[in-house]
Design a protein around this motif. Structure first.
Motif, PDB file in Angstrom:
ATOM      1  N   LYS A 444     -39.632  55.554 -48.703  1.00 18.79           N
ATOM      2  CA  LYS A 444     -40.737  56.426 -49.056  1.00 18.79           C
ATOM      3  C   LYS A 444     -41.843  55.616 -49.715  1.00 18.79           C
ATOM      4  O   LYS A 444     -41.639  54.473 -50.161  1.00 18.79           O
ATOM      5  N   SER A 445     -43.006  56.218 -49.778  1.00 15.29           N
ATOM      6  CA  SER A 445     -44.112  55.563 -50.477  1.00 15.29           C
ATOM      7  C   SER A 445     -43.798  55.518 -51.971  1.00 15.29           C
ATOM      8  O   SER A 445     -43.265  56.460 -52.549  1.00 15.29           O
ATOM      9  N   GLY A 446     -44.142  54.390 -52.575  1.00 12.24           N
ATOM     10  CA  GLY A 446     -43.853  54.224 -53.998  1.00 12.24           C
ATOM     11  C   GLY A 446     -42.558  53.473 -54.221  1.00 12.24           C
ATOM     12  O   GLY A 446     -42.179  52.602 -53.425  1.00 12.24           O
ATOM     13  N   ALA A 447     -41.842  53.824 -55.305  1.00  9.86           N
ATOM     14  CA  ALA A 447     -40.644  53.087 -55.702  1.00  9.86           C
ATOM     15  C   ALA A 447     -39.420  53.554 -54.924  1.00  9.86           C
ATOM     16  O   ALA A 447     -39.171  54.750 -54.776  1.00  9.86           O
ATOM     17  N   ASN A 448     -38.650  52.575 -54.423  1.00 15.25           N
ATOM     18  CA  ASN A 448     -37.393  52.832 -53.727  1.00 15.25           C
ATOM     19  C   ASN A 448     -36.283  52.029 -54.407  1.00 15.25           C
ATOM     20  O   ASN A 448     -36.507  50.898 -54.851  1.00 15.25           O
ATOM     21  N   GLU A 449     -35.116  52.617 -54.465  1.00 19.35           N
ATOM     22  CA  GLU A 449     -33.989  51.942 -55.105  1.00 19.35           C
ATOM     23  C   GLU A 449     -33.498  50.787 -54.235  1.00 19.35           C
ATOM     24  O   GLU A 449     -33.306  50.920 -53.037  1.00 19.35           O
ATOM     25  N   LEU A 450     -33.307  49.632 -54.882  1.00 16.47           N
ATOM     26  CA  LEU A 450     -32.853  48.434 -54.176  1.00 16.47           C
ATOM     27  C   LEU A 450     -31.857  47.701 -55.065  1.00 16.47           C
ATOM     28  O   LEU A 450     -31.996  47.703 -56.293  1.00 16.47           O
ATOM     29  N   PHE A 451     -30.876  47.081 -54.445  1.00 17.28           N
ATOM     30  CA  PHE A 451     -29.875  46.316 -55.182  1.00 17.28           C
ATOM     31  C   PHE A 451     -29.908  44.871 -54.695  1.00 17.28           C
ATOM     32  O   PHE A 451     -29.868  44.619 -53.482  1.00 17.28           O
ATOM     33  N   ILE A 452     -29.973  43.948 -55.650  1.00 23.34           N
ATOM     34  CA  ILE A 452     -29.888  42.526 -55.335  1.00 23.34           C
ATOM     35  C   ILE A 452     -28.478  42.053 -55.656  1.00 23.34           C
ATOM     36  O   ILE A 452     -27.965  42.287 -56.758  1.00 23.34           O
ATOM     37  N   LEU A 453     -27.848  41.414 -54.699  1.00 21.40           N
ATOM     38  CA  LEU A 453     -26.462  40.975 -54.825  1.00 21.40           C
ATOM     39  C   LEU A 453     -26.424  39.483 -55.136  1.00 21.40           C
ATOM     40  O   LEU A 453     -27.113  38.688 -54.483  1.00 21.40           O
ATOM     41  N   VAL A 454     -25.614  39.123 -56.123  1.00 21.60           N
ATOM     42  CA  VAL A 454     -25.415  37.717 -56.481  1.00 21.60           C
ATOM     43  C   VAL A 454     -23.906  37.489 -56.564  1.00 21.60           C
ATOM     44  O   VAL A 454     -23.218  38.152 -57.348  1.00 21.60           O
ATOM     45  N   ALA A 455     -23.405  36.558 -55.763  1.00 20.47           N
ATOM     46  CA  ALA A 455     -21.958  36.322 -55.711  1.00 20.47           C
ATOM     47  C   ALA A 455     -21.670  34.829 -55.790  1.00 20.47           C
ATOM     48  O   ALA A 455     -22.317  34.022 -55.106  1.00 20.47           O
ATOM     49  N   PRO A 456     -20.704  34.417 -56.623  1.00 21.70           N
ATOM     50  CA  PRO A 456     -20.301  33.013 -56.666  1.00 21.70           C
ATOM     51  C   PRO A 456     -19.575  32.638 -55.372  1.00 21.70           C
ATOM     52  O   PRO A 456     -18.779  33.420 -54.849  1.00 21.70           O
ATOM     53  N   ASP A 457     -19.832  31.445 -54.887  1.00 24.40           N
ATOM     54  CA  ASP A 457     -19.154  30.993 -53.674  1.00 24.40           C
ATOM     55  C   ASP A 457     -17.664  30.810 -53.893  1.00 24.40           C
ATOM     56  O   ASP A 457     -16.866  30.999 -52.970  1.00 24.40           O
ATOM     57  N   ASP A 458     -17.267  30.422 -55.119  1.00 22.81           N
ATOM     58  CA  ASP A 458     -15.850  30.159 -55.380  1.00 22.81           C
ATOM     59  C   ASP A 458     -15.088  31.415 -55.796  1.00 22.81           C
ATOM     60  O   ASP A 458     -13.862  31.376 -55.913  1.00 22.81           O
ATOM     61  N   ALA A 459     -15.777  32.521 -56.065  1.00 16.20           N
ATOM     62  CA  ALA A 459     -15.104  33.762 -56.473  1.00 16.20           C
ATOM     63  C   ALA A 459     -15.945  34.955 -56.054  1.00 16.20           C
ATOM     64  O   ALA A 459     -16.623  35.575 -56.888  1.00 16.20           O
ATOM     65  N   PRO A 460     -15.960  35.302 -54.768  1.00 14.61           N
ATOM     66  CA  PRO A 460     -16.798  36.409 -54.282  1.00 14.61           C
ATOM     67  C   PRO A 460     -16.522  37.733 -54.973  1.00 14.61           C
ATOM     68  O   PRO A 460     -17.402  38.603 -55.027  1.00 14.61           O
ATOM     69  N   GLN A 461     -15.314  37.898 -55.522  1.00  9.29           N
ATOM     70  CA  GLN A 461     -14.980  39.162 -56.178  1.00  9.29           C
ATOM     71  C   GLN A 461     -15.761  39.374 -57.473  1.00  9.29           C
ATOM     72  O   GLN A 461     -15.811  40.492 -58.002  1.00  9.29           O
ATOM     73  N   GLU A 462     -16.387  38.327 -57.994  1.00 15.32           N
ATOM     74  CA  GLU A 462     -17.185  38.448 -59.220  1.00 15.32           C
ATOM     75  C   GLU A 462     -18.634  38.834 -58.912  1.00 15.32           C
ATOM     76  O   GLU A 462     -19.512  38.683 -59.754  1.00 15.32           O
ATOM     77  N   ARG A 463     -18.886  39.350 -57.738  1.00 16.65           N
ATOM     78  CA  ARG A 463     -20.238  39.681 -57.313  1.00 16.65           C
ATOM     79  C   ARG A 463     -20.905  40.672 -58.260  1.00 16.65           C
ATOM     80  O   ARG A 463     -20.297  41.644 -58.708  1.00 16.65           O
ATOM     81  N   LEU A 464     -22.172  40.399 -58.576  1.00 19.53           N
ATOM     82  CA  LEU A 464     -22.972  41.307 -59.383  1.00 19.53           C
ATOM     83  C   LEU A 464     -23.929  42.074 -58.480  1.00 19.53           C
ATOM     84  O   LEU A 464     -24.461  41.533 -57.507  1.00 19.53           O
ATOM     85  N   ARG A 465     -24.166  43.317 -58.837  1.00 13.04           N
ATOM     86  CA  ARG A 465     -25.052  44.191 -58.064  1.00 13.04           C
ATOM     87  C   ARG A 465     -26.117  44.714 -59.032  1.00 13.04           C
ATOM     88  O   ARG A 465     -25.885  45.651 -59.782  1.00 13.04           O
ATOM     89  N   GLU A 466     -27.263  44.043 -59.051  1.00 13.24           N
ATOM     90  CA  GLU A 466     -28.318  44.346 -60.002  1.00 13.24           C
ATOM     91  C   GLU A 466     -29.325  45.330 -59.400  1.00 13.24           C
ATOM     92  O   GLU A 466     -29.885  45.091 -58.322  1.00 13.24           O
ATOM     93  N   LYS A 467     -29.552  46.417 -60.115  1.00 11.32           N
ATOM     94  CA  LYS A 467     -30.457  47.453 -59.627  1.00 11.32           C
ATOM     95  C   LYS A 467     -31.908  47.095 -59.942  1.00 11.32           C
ATOM     96  O   LYS A 467     -32.235  46.629 -61.030  1.00 11.32           O
ATOM     97  N   THR A 468     -32.808  47.333 -58.975  1.00  7.68           N
ATOM     98  CA  THR A 468     -34.234  47.152 -59.169  1.00  7.68           C
ATOM     99  C   THR A 468     -34.961  48.155 -58.282  1.00  7.68           C
ATOM    100  O   THR A 468     -34.321  49.088 -57.758  1.00  7.68           O
ATOM    101  N   THR A 469     -36.259  48.003 -58.126  1.00  8.94           N
ATOM    102  CA  THR A 469     -37.028  48.905 -57.241  1.00  8.94           C
ATOM    103  C   THR A 469     -37.829  48.088 -56.238  1.00  8.94           C
ATOM    104  O   THR A 469     -38.250  46.954 -56.529  1.00  8.94           O
ATOM    105  N   PHE A 470     -37.987  48.680 -55.079  1.00 16.95           N
ATOM    106  CA  PHE A 470     -38.814  48.091 -54.036  1.00 16.95           C
ATOM    107  C   PHE A 470     -40.012  49.014 -53.819  1.00 16.95           C
ATOM    108  O   PHE A 470     -39.831  50.218 -53.585  1.00 16.95           O
ATOM    109  N   LEU A 471     -41.212  48.464 -53.923  1.00 17.54           N
ATOM    110  CA  LEU A 471     -42.424  49.268 -53.801  1.00 17.54           C
ATOM    111  C   LEU A 471     -42.934  49.253 -52.367  1.00 17.54           C
ATOM    112  O   LEU A 471     -43.112  48.203 -51.758  1.00 17.54           O
TER     113      LEU A 471
END
Length: 474
Positions: A444-471
């Motif tokens: 939609k126009s304006g702010a949209n919910e978006l998640f940026i994923l960051v995962a260690p190569d040696d431990a994918p299970q420790e992945r972080l899912r950081e919430k932000t917005t996409f305009l």
């Protein structure tokens, strides 16, 4: 001539004023041995082995405990704490406060009598004084003696030993904030930084002043705990108590004489309980705010009672109610574990468990997502909409780690940056700029919910899912 009139009786207000402005009478404390003295010295050794020894321990080729202010990191064995972890300090302060409430409500000034730095270093400095100048009588005679070569030599040896302990204490204190290896190198070359030198001398000076010179004055007049301790006491708090009913009336007598046969109590009025007190009070006058709960008077009195063949415990740990009502140990324990102390103990246990759980489950990775304010949203090639983000990736472990990035939350969203992964050194922060692309018309126009994923190569299970917005533009 008529006789002079007697002076008017001194009022209570005058007595209070005299006590407030009285010249200090130096306390020559008599050495004492016994159960509580052994516990006190055991805690002196325990606390000082920790204080002086921790900076020498290594962990992962670094100082095991280091509060590195320059790097803004606290290293405590396998943990690395960042400024963002300040809430752990807040919880630790809450634990300390409840521990103070809990132990004070149960047994009074245990902290003051056994583990307070003022008590610990005073014990160390008094031990040095005793070894160099002699017992309390010899120290008093030496102070009254005229100045001579012998007196100067003895005093110089004592002050020199005190100064050495104080300087080493200041050096050790600073080594918790500046790496010990660097400090040792500075010693050999006499090239301390100005702030390091200042804090070494500052801490050493106050150690010397408080433990060597002021001693009981700190506990009596400077320590705030001595003033508000009564708020946490009640009639069921264990305190050092003189059994007046058993001890009075006082009086001298020969060894083994039955007190009742001479119309006296068990107290032989020897005054040793006063001589061993580090603050110079007479516990037989009742509990006083100057009492630090060190129990030296208990050890001294028990030894006198043993020599007189009387039962021990004329001075003992007890409660106000227990002395008045002649309770035994079972009744005392039952009233010490009262609702107040149980609540304090329960809260202390819960907060401590929460603190330990927080440390055990602490994430080894932290990511801060910041939007690029210079370009909120723009259209690029192939009709794609671009938002730019700046990531601060914190590797909270002590080994280098690689991380890869991803996005989700919007259809066909992808990372347009050339770098989709990053390598971060041990216990370091690395910045990376991510361009996120989304086809025009998605969302939609304006702010949209978006998640940026960051995962260690040696431990994918420790992945972080950081919430932000996409305009999305209109």
């Amino acid at each position: 001539m008529s006789e002079p009139l007697p002076s008017p009786k001194t009022s209570v207000a005058d007595e209070m004023e005299d006590s407030l402005y009285a010249v200090r009478k130096k306390v020559y404390t008599r050495a004492v041995s016994g159960t509580f003295a052994t516990w006190r010295w055991a805690l002196v050794w325990f606390t000082q082995l920790i204080f002086y020894g921790l900076p020498w321990l290594t962990w992962n080729d670094r100082q095991a405990v280091l509060f590195h202010l320059t790097e803004r990191k606290f290293y405590i064995f396998g943990w690395v704490f960042w400024p963002q972890d300040v809430f752990f300090l807040a919880i630790l302060l809450i634990i300390s406060a409840y521990a103070l409430f809990f132990f004070t409500a149960i047994a009074g000034r245990l902290w003051c009598g056994y583990a307070c730095p003022q008590t610990v270093y005073t014990e160390i400095f008094m031990w040095i004084e005793q070894k160099i100048e002699g017992d309390h009588n010899k120290r008093a005679k030496l102070d009254k003696a005229p100045l001579g070569v012998r007196k100067i030599a003895i005093k110089a040896a004592k002050y020199g030993a005190w100064g050495a302990v104080a300087l080493w204490t200041g050096f050790t204190f600073v080594s918790y904030f500046s790496p010990l290896r660097e400090m040792l190198a500075s010693v050999s070359s006499l090239s301390f930084g100005p702030w390091e030198l200042f804090w070494i001398l500052f801490y050493a000076g106050f150690t010397y002043l408080f433990a060597g010179v002021m001693r009981e004055q700190v506990c009596k007049y400077m320590c705030p705990y001595a003033r508000f301790q009564s708020v946490m006491f009640d009639a069921d708090t264990l305190v050092i108590t003189y059994d007046e009913e058993r001890g009075e009336p006082r009086g001298t007598r020969k060894k083994g004489v039955d007190p009742k046969s001479v119309g006296k109590g068990d107290c032989i009025d020897c005054g040793i309980c006063v001589q061993v007190c580090p603050t110079g009070i007479d516990i037989r006058k009742g509990l006083q705010y100057e009492c630090i709960g060190c129990a030296a008077c208990i050890d001294a009195c028990d030894q006198v009672m043993e020599k007189m063949s009387y039962p021990k415990g004329l001075i003992r740990y007890s409660t106000e109610n227990a002395v008045k009502k002649h309770w035994g140990s079972k009744e005392i324990i039952g009233h010490v574990l009262r609702p107040r102390t149980l609540i304090y103990g329960g809260v202390l246990a819960l907060v401590s468990l929460a603190f330990l759980w927080g440390l055990a489950t602490r994430e080894p990775l932290r990511v801060d997502v910041l939007r690029d304010r210079t370009s909120l949203a723009r259209e690029v090639e192939d009709g794609m909409i671009e938002n730019v983000y700046r990531l601060q990736v914190m590797n909270m472990t002590e080994s280098a780690r690689s991380f890869h990035f991803g996005v989700e939350g919007l259809d066909q969203a992808r990372i347009g940056s050339a770098e989709t992964s990053i390598s971060v050194p041990p216990a370091s922060t690395q910045s990376v700029t991510l361009r996120v692309l989304v086809p025009g018309g998605v969302g939609k126009s304006g702010a949209n919910e978006l998640f940026i994923l960051v995962a260690p190569d040696d431990a994918p299970q420790e992945r972080l899912r950081e919430k932000t917005t996409f305009l999305m533009p209109n």
